[in-house]
Design an enzyme around this catalytic site. Structure first.
Site, mmCIF file in Angstrom:
data_model
loop_
_atom_site.group_PDB
_atom_site.id
_atom_site.type_symbol
_atom_site.label_atom_id
_atom_site.label_comp_id
_atom_site.label_asym_id
_atom_site.label_seq_id
_atom_site.Cartn_x
_atom_site.Cartn_y
_atom_site.Cartn_z
ATOM 1 N N ASN A 1 -5.430 3.683 7.016
ATOM 2 C CA ASN A 1 -6.813 4.097 6.776
ATOM 3 C C ASN A 1 -7.754 3.770 7.925
ATOM 4 O OD1 ASN A 1 -6.788 5.466 4.255
ATOM 5 N ND2 ASN A 1 -6.294 3.521 3.276
ATOM 6 N N HIS B 1 0.838 -1.190 0.000
ATOM 7 C CA HIS B 1 0.000 0.000 0.000
ATOM 8 C C HIS B 1 0.872 1.239 0.000
ATOM 9 C CE1 HIS B 1 -3.133 2.699 2.171
ATOM 10 N NE2 HIS B 1 -3.199 2.852 0.863
#
Length: 308
Positions: A215, A165
């Site tokens: 996140n 990511h």
């Protein structure tokens, strides 16, 4: 920059009269990137800049053309600011090869998927990659929140599957979250950990939970900022000013949401809500309404701010 070679490591003790077991050697020199949007083009750029051959694939030729232009502009900016020479810029651009078909990945050692945050779409693409790529190829996803374990299970190489990511903008941000699926082998993890260091990024290893670390923390903050606007507590500019001036954030949460894309924020909040089944992750109705209206933020020209 030559290929990344993970050297074999002995698992035996010299005091034991046993044959040594060697870790698998993985050589990574040819990188595939699937998806030529903002994240895909950024990922392609950072690998090409470090001397890797990059196959950038997208089924929309116009998106490929736009990606090449954006990469060139970003490299030109690096030359103007000093960290990159004109020769290095030209070599980096030369290292990127574009194509509209995934067959280009047949010789890749690693393929990183960077398409929209839709799990069925990602799984279908990984199943296609599983058929196209050699058995030795590692598959990775740049997903922001979706389960790596489920995606890995949809392939026949679940031990060679992992999350990478990257943060946006990729060229400037140092962090790469490395997310191990339940099935990810140690050799795969070690190879990608070394690879991230070779492209001068910082790998941080996290487990496969909804939203990972970045996140899971960031999106609820953004969602709460949207609730604060929705409830009329303050204006967008004032909410962002509080976080920038009072908390020393470089961007306010609503400005950042526009930059990320409100549609992406909504998808991640839904993943968190579904994954944890906790009401604290319920997306704000205003966020849903803005996505329904097509107000995605900077990329659509309108979000919490106007970008006309």
């Amino acid at each position: 920059m030559g290929p990344v070679l993970l050297q074999p490591r002995s698992d035996c003790s010299p005091l034991r009269n046993q044959p040594c077991k060697r870790k698998q050697v993985m050589t990574i020199s040819n990188i595939g990137v699937l998806g030529a949007g903002t994240m895909g083009s950024g990922i392609a750029q950072v690998f090409a800049r470090q001397g890797f051959q990059v196959q950038l694939v997208d089924n929309q030729p116009s998106r490929l053309q736009h990606a090449v232009l954006e990469i060139q502009q970003s490299l030109d900016k690096e030359v103007a600011q000093g960290p990159l020479s004109a020769t290095q810029r030209d070599q980096a651009a030369h290292n990127i090869h574009t194509a509209p078909q995934m067959d280009r990945f047949v010789d890749c050692d690693l393929v990183i998927e960077a398409v929209s945050e839709e799990e069925p779409t990602k799984i279908a693409l990984f199943q296609s990659l599983d058929r196209i790529c050699p058995d030795s190829t590692i598959l990775a996803s740049n997903t922001s929140a979706i389960s790596l374990t489920r995606m890995a299970a949809a392939t026949n190489r679940s031990d060679r599957f992992m999350g990478m990511h990257f943060m946006n903008p990729v060229a400037q941000m140092d962090l790469v979250e490395l997310i191990r699926a339940l099935q990810t082998s140690d050799a795969t993890y070690q190879a990608l950990h070394e690879l991230v260091q070779r492209i001068q990024k910082t790998p941080v290893t996290v487990k496969d939970y909804p939203g990972f670390v970045s996140n899971r923390i960031l999106m609820p903050m953004i969602n709460e900022a949207v609730y604060t606007l929705y409830e009329g507590v303050a204006s967008s500019t004032d909410i962002d000013a509080v976080m920038k001036l009072g908390m020393n954030h470089p961007m306010g949460p609503l400005e950042l949401a526009d930059f990320i894309g409100l549609d992406t924020c909504l998808v991640i909040m839904n993943v968190l809500h579904d994954g944890f089944r906790d009401s604290k992750y319920r997306p704000c109705p205003l966020l849903q309404q803005m996505v329904d209206a097509g107000y995605y933020g900077k990329k659509s020209g309108r979000g919490f701010y106007s970008y006309s």
